[in-house]
Scaffold this motif. Structure first.
Motif, mmCIF file in Angstrom:
data_model
loop_
_atom_site.group_PDB
_atom_site.id
_atom_site.type_symbol
_atom_site.label_atom_id
_atom_site.label_comp_id
_atom_site.label_asym_id
_atom_site.label_seq_id
_atom_site.Cartn_x
_atom_site.Cartn_y
_atom_site.Cartn_z
ATOM 1 N N HIS A 130 80.313 -39.035 44.409
ATOM 2 C CA HIS A 130 80.143 -39.924 43.140
ATOM 3 C C HIS A 130 81.090 -40.756 43.060
ATOM 4 N N CYS A 131 81.323 -41.841 42.286
ATOM 5 C CA CYS A 131 82.201 -42.801 41.898
ATOM 6 C C CYS A 131 83.523 -42.178 41.367
ATOM 7 N N PRO A 132 84.764 -42.789 41.870
ATOM 8 C CA PRO A 132 85.907 -41.951 40.927
ATOM 9 C C PRO A 132 86.274 -42.489 39.576
ATOM 10 N N GLN B 64 78.978 -42.086 36.718
ATOM 11 C CA GLN B 64 79.043 -41.272 37.727
ATOM 12 C C GLN B 64 78.167 -41.495 38.797
ATOM 13 N N CYS B 65 77.851 -42.761 39.054
ATOM 14 C CA CYS B 65 77.111 -43.210 40.051
ATOM 15 C C CYS B 65 77.089 -42.367 41.270
ATOM 16 N N GLY B 66 76.132 -42.118 41.869
ATOM 17 C CA GLY B 66 75.991 -41.424 43.411
ATOM 18 C C GLY B 66 76.287 -42.499 44.363
ATOM 19 N N LEU C 277 75.361 -49.861 41.986
ATOM 20 C CA LEU C 277 76.836 -49.765 41.870
ATOM 21 C C LEU C 277 77.587 -51.031 41.525
ATOM 22 N N CYS C 278 78.573 -50.837 40.697
ATOM 23 C CA CYS C 278 79.101 -52.033 40.122
ATOM 24 C C CYS C 278 80.385 -52.455 41.260
ATOM 25 N N ARG C 279 81.073 -53.439 40.941
ATOM 26 C CA ARG C 279 82.026 -53.764 41.983
ATOM 27 C C ARG C 279 83.150 -52.685 42.059
HETATM 28 FE FE1 SF4 Z 1 81.521 -46.368 39.202
HETATM 29 FE FE2 SF4 Z 1 80.634 -48.645 38.290
HETATM 30 FE FE3 SF4 Z 1 79.223 -46.636 38.552
HETATM 31 FE FE4 SF4 Z 1 80.952 -46.443 36.838
HETATM 32 S S1 SF4 Z 1 79.124 -47.988 36.710
HETATM 33 S S2 SF4 Z 1 80.242 -44.816 37.810
HETATM 34 S S3 SF4 Z 1 82.687 -47.764 37.595
HETATM 35 S S4 SF4 Z 1 79.924 -47.828 40.034
#
Ligand code: SF4
Length: 717
Positions: free
Chosen positions: A23-25, A30-32, A56-58
């Protein structure tokens, strides 16, 4: 001082796996994602996980850059007494210095003279053991964390109204089923963009979104109705909406009678919040107040989702309670596709507030003040219940005590010199400490002031669990070993506890720590007893409470009863009191602070990602075009902002998307342009959250633009 980059990139050395689902840091969505080996480094790839569905975002897409950041810390650093510089040291030397410092301070000033400050980015395992470390190994009452700056008002209000605090009491998948959603003070289009797919799906089904925000943010632009209120006036707006709902007979009297208590007092208060008066307080036109109330009241299903705009105020808890009052009166809680939720911000903002790093709390949402709770947790820890300290100082109170009753501070996963309000006074407190220890991956602004800096593992270098904004417990997986010389937080706590002579166990393996957390939380409100790593893997996460291995977890709360002793939700009397500071002749404008798309929290991570740093290289102040014209300010000019706490200069961004009486400054950067040099540490009496969202400010042009810069999409010059 900087890390050994060649060692970091040596995949064989770091036992890197070719591909790991994790998952995202960053944030609480907490996107996979998949982390994949890519030649000499790593890259992020999409993963179809139930929350982000491949999006996911940037920030997420570029997160792999953190793993090869050239200034990664890979050795402890020590400052000689009153020295200017940090020098590399061995782990033994660093730990011995810390333990000697702690012993000296506690011998002279008592156990509580050591403070511990944690973070909403820590895994559940770390947050759990940090609470135990403070109370058992250090014996101090004074532990709190940066979630106090973030979700504390929503948590306090949820607990008061429903008897339980979980960010969302339903999964994200329920959002499209709500006919109308009111979002006070939230801008997820920039803070967590993949969540917008749920609001887009809601819209595609004919649903409506109402946003209440002083700025016309990307989220507000996507809304059907934007209530552009004055910062600090959410309680008045919510009471005004309820006034109209009562007046126009939109309330659900059966729901009020059967599932709530306390309505009559609230009804009485709301009589005085007629729309014309609320327009004068909030700046929101009366017609919009009436329209919003009718949209909500005539919808079969509705949600209110608050975020920091409504919460980070000295009346943050009351603001949230006023919105909950509205929802309860409409009978739009405790039913499918209805309810109140908080758009939690930090990555583990949810789990981080459940397992014991809050000043008054024990694991599983247990309370230090409750004798039965103390007995249970003391039994798991193998200590006497009466050896556990009482509740200690909350975050801002702890900052105020630095250099006074608190003489030493251990900081994990937090960058207080950028995140805390009235940051110069925090820096002054640091100056009065006998010992400041910071565990971090990078030399953050706070670490640079420390006496001892400990280099610790990050995100993809260790296992653990996170609990996202839905209350879904997730696995963060280790893709590679940490660089040589780097320890995990669990190893640090274990080593310090052992040197301090603690006989209690401090697990160094995350699954051992999680097993103990499960036992400590068993029977508590946030019960993780039935959650295992294997179940999380097999079920795409498990929702708490989950008291047993054969329990399915709890996706939806409150459908049959609320978590209060009588099962009824509580109305609360809320009067509007406004911000601690309002504009006057000396400070004639309102300053509000917040985030931008490309950065996360204090930017310690995202400022090190080249693509994100290039997208938003530094701070700025956004102000309305007419305000700027009146002050003789042009785009790019340096603007001097002065509040009762301090002065900073920032380049101007001119916009027509913000109220004319309000200025906006994002808080992601350090140095003398920090937004939090200006903010007010006035505290909410219940949640103890500081008032980041409104203070009085003086504004003037400091200098003309020194170099032409491209206009952003927000600028209307
Ligand atoms: Fe990460 Fe963006 Fe998803 Fe938040 S929205 S968990 S920052 S990819």
């Amino acid at each position: 001082m900087a890390g050994d980059t060649s060692a970091q990139l040596d995949l064989a050395d770091r036992q890197a796996l070719p591909r790991v689902a994790t998952h995202c840091p960053y944030c609480a969505l907490q996107c996979g994602m998949l982390l994949e080996r890519d030649g000499g480094g790593w890259r992020v790839a999409a993963r179809d996980f139930p929350t982000n569905k491949g999006g996911l975002c940037r920030k997420g897409w570029t997160a792999a850059a953190l793993l090869s950041a050239p200034d990664r810390l890979t050795t402890p650093l020590l400052r000689e007494r009153h020295g200017m510089h940090l020098r590399p040291a061995s782990w033994d030397e660093a730990l011995d210095r810390i333990v000697a410092g702690i012993r000296q301070i506690q011998a002279r000033h008592g156990k509580n003279a050591i403070g511990v400050f944690g973070g909403g980015g820590l895994t559940n395992e770390k947050a759990y053991l940090l609470g135990k470390f403070a109370r058992v190994a250090l014996g101090t009452a004074n532990i709190d964390y940066n979630g106090r700056f973030c979700m504390a008002s929503a948590a306090a209000a949820g607990l008061a109204a429903f008897g339980l605090d979980r960010g969302l009491p339903f999964p994200l998948a329920d959002i499209p089923g709500a006919e109308v959603i009111l979002m006070p003070g939230g801008n997820p289009a920039e803070t967590m963009p993949p969540i917008m797919q749920y609001f887009e799906a809601q819209k595609a089904r004919g649903g409506k979104l109402i946003v209440a925000d002083p700025r016309r943010t990307p989220t507000a632009r996507a809304a059907d109705l934007h209530l552009q209120l004055t910062p600090g006036t959410h309680a008045a707006l919510a009471n005004g909406l309820l006034h109209v709902a009562i007046r126009d007979r939109l309330i659900d009297t059966v729901f009020i009678a059967t599932r709530t208590t306390g309505f009559s007092a609230v009804q009485h208060i709301c009589k005085s919040y007629w729309p014309e008066r609320v327009e004068r307080i909030t700046g929101v036109p009366e017609a919009q107040i009436v329209r919003a109330a009718r949209m909500l009241g005539e919808a079969a299903t509705a949600m209110v989702l608050t975020a920091r705009g409504a919460e980070q105020q000295r009346n943050g808890t009351q603001n949230v309670l006023a919105y909950i009052n509205l929802l309860l009166a409409l009978g739009r809680a405790g039913k499918p596709h209805c309810g109140y939720g908080c758009l939690t911000g930090q990555g583990n903002g949810q789990g981080g507030r459940e397992h014991g790093q809050k000043s008054d709390q024990l694991p599983g949402y247990r309370k230090l003040e409750n004798p039965a709770d103390r007995d249970h947790v003391a039994g798991v820890w193998g200590v006497a219940a009466d050896s556990l300290p009482n509740p200690g100082l909350t975050a801002c109170e702890l900052m105020s005590a630095l250099g006074g009753p608190v003489r030493g501070l251990l900081v994990f996963a937090s960058n207080l010199l950028v995140s805390a309000p009235d940051a110069d006074s925090v820096a002054g407190g640091f100056g009065g400490l006998d010992l400041l220890v910071v565990a971090d991956m990078f030399l953050s602004e706070t670490a640079a002031r420390a006496d001892v800096v400990l280099p610790i593992a990050q995100w993809a270098e260790e296992d653990g669990t996170m609990t996202n904004l839905e209350g879904r417990v997730l696995r963060r997986r280790r893709a590679m070993a940490p660089p040589k010389g780097v320890w995990t937080d669990l190893e640090v706590m274990n080593a310090l506890a052992s040197r301090l002579g603690s006989t209690a166990a401090f697990a160094t393996e995350p699954d051992d720590a999680f097993g103990e957390l499960r036992r400590a939380s068993a029977g508590g409100a946030a019960d993780y007893a039935g959650i295992t790593y294997d179940r999380i893997d097999a079920e795409d996460g498990v929702f708490w409470p989950c008291p047993a291995g054969d329990h399915p977890g709890t996706k939806r709360l409150f459908l049959d009863r609320f978590a209060t002793p009588d099962g009824r939700a509580r109305f609360h009397r809320v009067e509007f009191h406004g911000a601690a500071e309002t504009p006057d002749a000396t400070f004639p404008y309102i300053l509000t602070t917040g985030r931008v798309l490309s950065h996360y929290q204090t930017g310690v991570q995202t400022r090190r990602v080249p693509e994100l740093a290039a997208a938003e290289p530094g701070g700025f102040v956004e102000l309305h075009a007419d305000t700027a014209r009146g002050l003789g300010i042009a785009a790019g000019d340096l603007v001097r902002l002065t509040t009762r706490r301090g002065t900073i200069d920032l380049p101007a961004r001119i916009s027509r998307e913000i109220r004319m009486d309000t200025l906006f400054v994002p808080f992601h950067w350090g140095g003398r342009a920090r937004a939090n040099l200006l903010t007010n540490a006035a505290l909410d009496p219940t949640s103890r959250i500081p008032e980041f969202k409104a203070c009085a400010v003086h504004v003037k042009r400091a200098a003309a633009a020194t170099s032409p810069r491209p206009a952003t999409r927000q600028e209307v010059t």
